[in-house]
Design an enzyme around this catalytic site. Structure first.
Site, mmCIF file in Angstrom:
data_model
loop_
_atom_site.group_PDB
_atom_site.id
_atom_site.type_symbol
_atom_site.label_atom_id
_atom_site.label_comp_id
_atom_site.label_asym_id
_atom_site.label_seq_id
_atom_site.Cartn_x
_atom_site.Cartn_y
_atom_site.Cartn_z
ATOM 1 N N GLU A 1 -18.871 -3.913 -2.566
ATOM 2 C CA GLU A 1 -18.596 -5.358 -2.516
ATOM 3 C C GLU A 1 -19.590 -6.075 -3.402
ATOM 4 O O GLU A 1 -20.797 -5.830 -3.330
ATOM 5 C CB GLU A 1 -18.716 -5.870 -1.078
ATOM 6 C CG GLU A 1 -18.571 -7.384 -0.935
ATOM 7 C CD GLU A 1 -18.712 -7.852 0.506
ATOM 8 O OE1 GLU A 1 -18.358 -7.084 1.421
ATOM 9 O OE2 GLU A 1 -19.197 -8.984 0.725
ATOM 10 N N GLU B 1 -22.245 -16.780 -2.478
ATOM 11 C CA GLU B 1 -22.052 -17.153 -1.076
ATOM 12 C C GLU B 1 -23.029 -18.278 -0.761
ATOM 13 O O GLU B 1 -24.134 -18.331 -1.291
ATOM 14 C CB GLU B 1 -22.320 -15.985 -0.137
ATOM 15 C CG GLU B 1 -21.290 -14.880 -0.173
ATOM 16 C CD GLU B 1 -21.616 -13.787 0.833
ATOM 17 O OE1 GLU B 1 -20.937 -13.714 1.876
ATOM 18 O OE2 GLU B 1 -22.568 -13.032 0.573
#
Length: 368
Positions: free
Chosen positions: A248, A253
């Protein structure tokens, strides 16, 4: 005798009825007291084009709501200082309410005039680079999401998408719209599927998958306690090997209670929980909700680098992953706004809804 008895019973019922009416008259229902002297001001932000804040006051009001009627839909904000950012110039209607309760309020209507609004607020990057070809881009220039490139994840996943998240992801235009040259994902406080919030999560799995390149994503982010926007990628072999073995790459974020900080992270490992390598980039002033920024990942064989506005803040190579390195394979994109979860925590009384993530473009450049 029977006639006298009937009259006696009738008199008894009349007496009881009179006593009942008298009892009701002794306990009148309190009338609803509506707010009075409802006033408001409209403040245009000097720093963010298109942003307005409506400050509302009224006597005997318990709370306030403002319904901003944008071209993309209605957006309701519950706050005495309700803010919203319009993406295009024009004249817009806003409905203002001072509430005694949800069903009892006084309502006024005002208009907002937005002039010369562009998506030029903030940082941008070029449409070409020397030594690179543009492999794919979505400029979100139409009026609908390109379903040839994107699909939807729907629901709350397994265990709140593995993070104990609180939102229900929808498909269609309820929480994800394209218009005014941008993609907008909106998190709302509303019930669906047994959850108290809705949002959207779109992905290019099986449609647009890439191995290496320079990725630029220009976005303006939401904020607030419990809000969790992400621009990220998963290995295309996710369906066969699972997570975290597929790898990932979190290009960006943000956890909403820290609106001036973003994180770049790689997750990997043979079993859950994952091993991760992460770094943080912070703004010295303002927040990522105030203007657009470009989140870049430069990705080559055995090398991944993270940038914000062309400033590098994180590097990954096989030397700092312990030899487990799934990042030389194909990956697909995921864009979403989560509500709640193990990392950001959960919304509280300070969290304002709706919250939006606006994406101006995503571009993938690959070396010639």
């Amino acid at each position: 005798m029977r006639g006298i008895l009937r009259l006696g019973v009738l008199g008894l019922f009349l007496g009881i009825g009179s006593m009942f009416l008298a009892a009701c008259e002794d306990k009148p229902v309190d009338p609803i007291v509506l707010p009075e002297n409802f006033t408001w001001t409209v403040d245009y932000s000097p720093g963010v084009k298109g942003k307005v804040t409506i400050n509302m006051k009224a006597n005997k009001a318990n709370y306030f709501t403002a319904i901003f009627k944008d071209k993309l839909g209605d957006f309701t904000v519950e706050s005495p200082a309700a803010s919203y950012t319009f993406a295009a110039e024009g004249t817009y209607v806003v409905v203002l309410r001072a509430h005694a309760s949800a069903a009892h309020y006084i309502e006024r209507v005002d208009t907002i005039k937005i002039e010369a609004v562009t998506l030029g607020d903030g940082y941008s990057t070029p449409t070409s680079y020397s030594g690179y070809n543009l492999a794919w881009a979505d400029e979100f220039s139409g009026d609908a999401l390109d379903l040839g490139s994107w699909g939807f994840d729907v629901g709350n996943g397994s265990g709140g998408w593995g993070n104990n998240e609180s939102q229900y992801y929808t498909s269609g235009t309820a929480n994800c719209v394209v218009g005014n040259g941008k993609l907008t994902i909106t998190a709302k406080k509303e019930s669906q599927g047994g959850y108290n919030y809705t949002s959207a999560r779109i992905l290019t799995k099986g449609k647009r998958e890439f191995q290496f390149g320079r990725i630029d994503i220009r976005a303006r982010l939401p904020k607030g306690q419990g809000i969790w926007p992400a621009l990220w990628m998963l290995g295309a072999n996710f369906g066969t090997v699972g997570w975290p073995k597929c790898g990932e790459l979190d290009i960006m974020e943000l956890v909403g209670h820290q609106p001036n900080r973003v994180h770049g992270t790689a997750h990997f490992g043979n079993n859950s929980p994952s091993t991760q390598r992460t770094a943080t980039y912070g703004l010295s002033s303002a927040t990522f909700a105030d203007a657009f920024h470009v989140f870049t990942m430069k990705w080559e064989n055995n090398l991944v680098e993270w940038y914000v506005d062309d400033v590098k803040f994180h590097t990954l190579t096989p030397s700092n992953t312990g030899g487990i390195y799934p990042f030389n394979e194909k990956f697909f994109f995921i864009f979403n706004v989560a509500v709640g979860g193990n990392w950001p925590g959960y919304p509280d009384g300070t969290t304002v809804f709706p919250q939006q993530m606006d994406v101006d473009f995503v571009r993938v450049f690959q070396k010639i």
